[in-house]
Design an enzyme around this catalytic site. Sequence first.
Site, PDB file in Angstrom:
ATOM      1  N   ASN A 218       0.877  -1.289   0.148  1.00  0.00           N
ATOM      2  CA  ASN A 218       0.005  -0.053  -0.143  1.00  0.00           C
ATOM      3  C   ASN A 218       0.746   1.325  -0.043  1.00  0.00           C
ATOM      4  OD1 ASN A 218      -1.328   2.213   1.599  1.00  0.00           O
ATOM      5  ND2 ASN A 218      -2.993   0.904   1.370  1.00  0.00           N
TER       6      ASN A 218
ATOM      7  N   TYR B  36       1.193   3.772   1.774  1.00  0.00           N
ATOM      8  CA  TYR B  36       1.287   4.409   2.978  1.00  0.00           C
ATOM      9  C   TYR B  36       2.459   3.121   3.680  1.00  0.00           C
ATOM     10  CZ  TYR B  36      -3.017   6.843   2.461  1.00  0.00           C
ATOM     11  OH  TYR B  36      -3.975   7.518   2.249  1.00  0.00           O
ATOM     12  N   LYS B  37       2.741   2.226   3.130  1.00  0.00           N
ATOM     13  CA  LYS B  37       3.626   1.175   3.773  1.00  0.00           C
ATOM     14  C   LYS B  37       5.331   1.662   3.692  1.00  0.00           C
ATOM     15  CE  LYS B  37       0.686  -1.506   5.509  1.00  0.00           C
ATOM     16  NZ  LYS B  37      -0.754  -1.158   4.822  1.00  0.00           N
ATOM     17  N   ASN B  38       6.070   1.368   4.407  1.00  0.00           N
ATOM     18  CA  ASN B  38       7.516   1.392   4.288  1.00  0.00           C
ATOM     19  C   ASN B  38       8.032   1.268   2.616  1.00  0.00           C
ATOM     20  OD1 ASN B  38       7.225   1.503   6.976  1.00  0.00           O
ATOM     21  ND2 ASN B  38       9.107   0.858   7.366  1.00  0.00           N
ATOM     22  N   LEU B  39       7.505   0.315   2.132  1.00  0.00           N
ATOM     23  CA  LEU B  39       7.779  -0.012   0.717  1.00  0.00           C
ATOM     24  C   LEU B  39       6.238   0.127  -0.068  1.00  0.00           C
ATOM     25  CD1 LEU B  39       9.246  -0.402  -1.930  1.00  0.00           C
ATOM     26  CD2 LEU B  39       9.077  -2.990  -1.415  1.00  0.00           C
TER      27      LEU B  39
END
Length: 437
Positions: free
Chosen positions: A245, A247-250
């Site tokens: 997603n 918003y995630k770190n990747l």
Amino acid sequence: MKTASENLTCTSKELFFLLHDLKDGKPAGDCRIDDTLANQKLKETLQQDKFDITANLLNRMDTSPSRVDFLPLHRLITEEEVEDVIEAVKDVLPTGQFTSGSYIGVFKAEIAALLRKNHVMASSSGTDAMIIALKAAGVGQGDEVIMPANSFAATENAVLAAGGTPVFCDIDPDTFCMEPSEIEACITMKTKCILPVHLYGKRPDMEAIAQIADEFGIPVIEDACQSIGVSNLGKNSLCAILSFNPYKNLGTCGKAGAIVTDNPSFASACMEYMYHGFELNQKNKKKADYGFNAKIDNLQAAIGLARMKYLSLNNLKRLYLADRYMTHLQQYEDRGLIKLPQMTDDQVWHLFTIKIINGNRDQVKDMMLKFHHVQTDIYYPILSHHQNTPLVKANYQHTSLPVTESVHKQMLQLPLYPALTVEEQDKVMEALIDVVS
């Protein structure tokens, strides 16, 4: 740190020690980093002439900010990343291969190299990946899945979509993750799976969870959607679930996810469920009764590759920002005003979560915004067993999770993302200190 002859894979444990070495003034250029795509920008940064940890890792502003937003969407992707993504999209568009295509295999191979896993199945979302993993693990109608109640709704929704029944387990008050000592009381003859969540980027006590699961012969699936880059991911479970997603770190530029495992037969079952129940390497020949249309798109895989080269650098930035919070706020924990998260090497700092000990959490949140223009958040404001749905009313009215419920009233997320500036972080801390003091 590893010895001089070994390269760093740059998962959370190694980044933890790398940061401490850099803070101690050890030369950044001496660090030997694995040549995986995820480490590309980290290697380039550490090899800069006259490397300075704060100047080269964190962003600065010329003036003091008037406002700090919790998660400004336009700053979750840098101008450099935008250019890389545009180039990736330009490569894919003329081919017409928007769904299937060669980038998918490369993306899966890079995830496998980063996490040291034998099998990666890239999916259309983290939620789809979790549904498929649960189905491949044998979860069906009426089967019980043990999980925490303080996660995003996708965790319980995946269980329900697979036909299972969530059984909520209490948490550790310090890690916010599933408490292993509470699991056995949740096990019944219907228990089919244990589903711990890596909440906010923190790895649960997987060794203890796996020991209990092994005693009862129950598979474990890790919801690691917030923790790509954490050390030993999937080591003590049947598989781990990732989310890409934005918003995630990747993140990709849309929805995507993955299942990672070392179990070949389980991987095959997942692939069949992931694409219409088709037999592997056979065109439109069904082997399973049914399946989903849930493979990652070639376009999103190309975008994921473009962004992956920033992952280890961004995880180190998150770690350093978390370290600054811990350093500057420690005295206020010592005074009993707040409770900080634990600074451990099994955390990738997707979110930075504190507990408000002195005062009302909601009032602290409101006052930080009203008087200091600093936006914080309560990321998951309603616990799963407190949702106002027919299912909850019918089945969870008497569910009691004393630690989960107590901690939930105190939790507050402070801004933390790679582009957060030193000056913005300082303003967040000044606001928090003023309000809680």
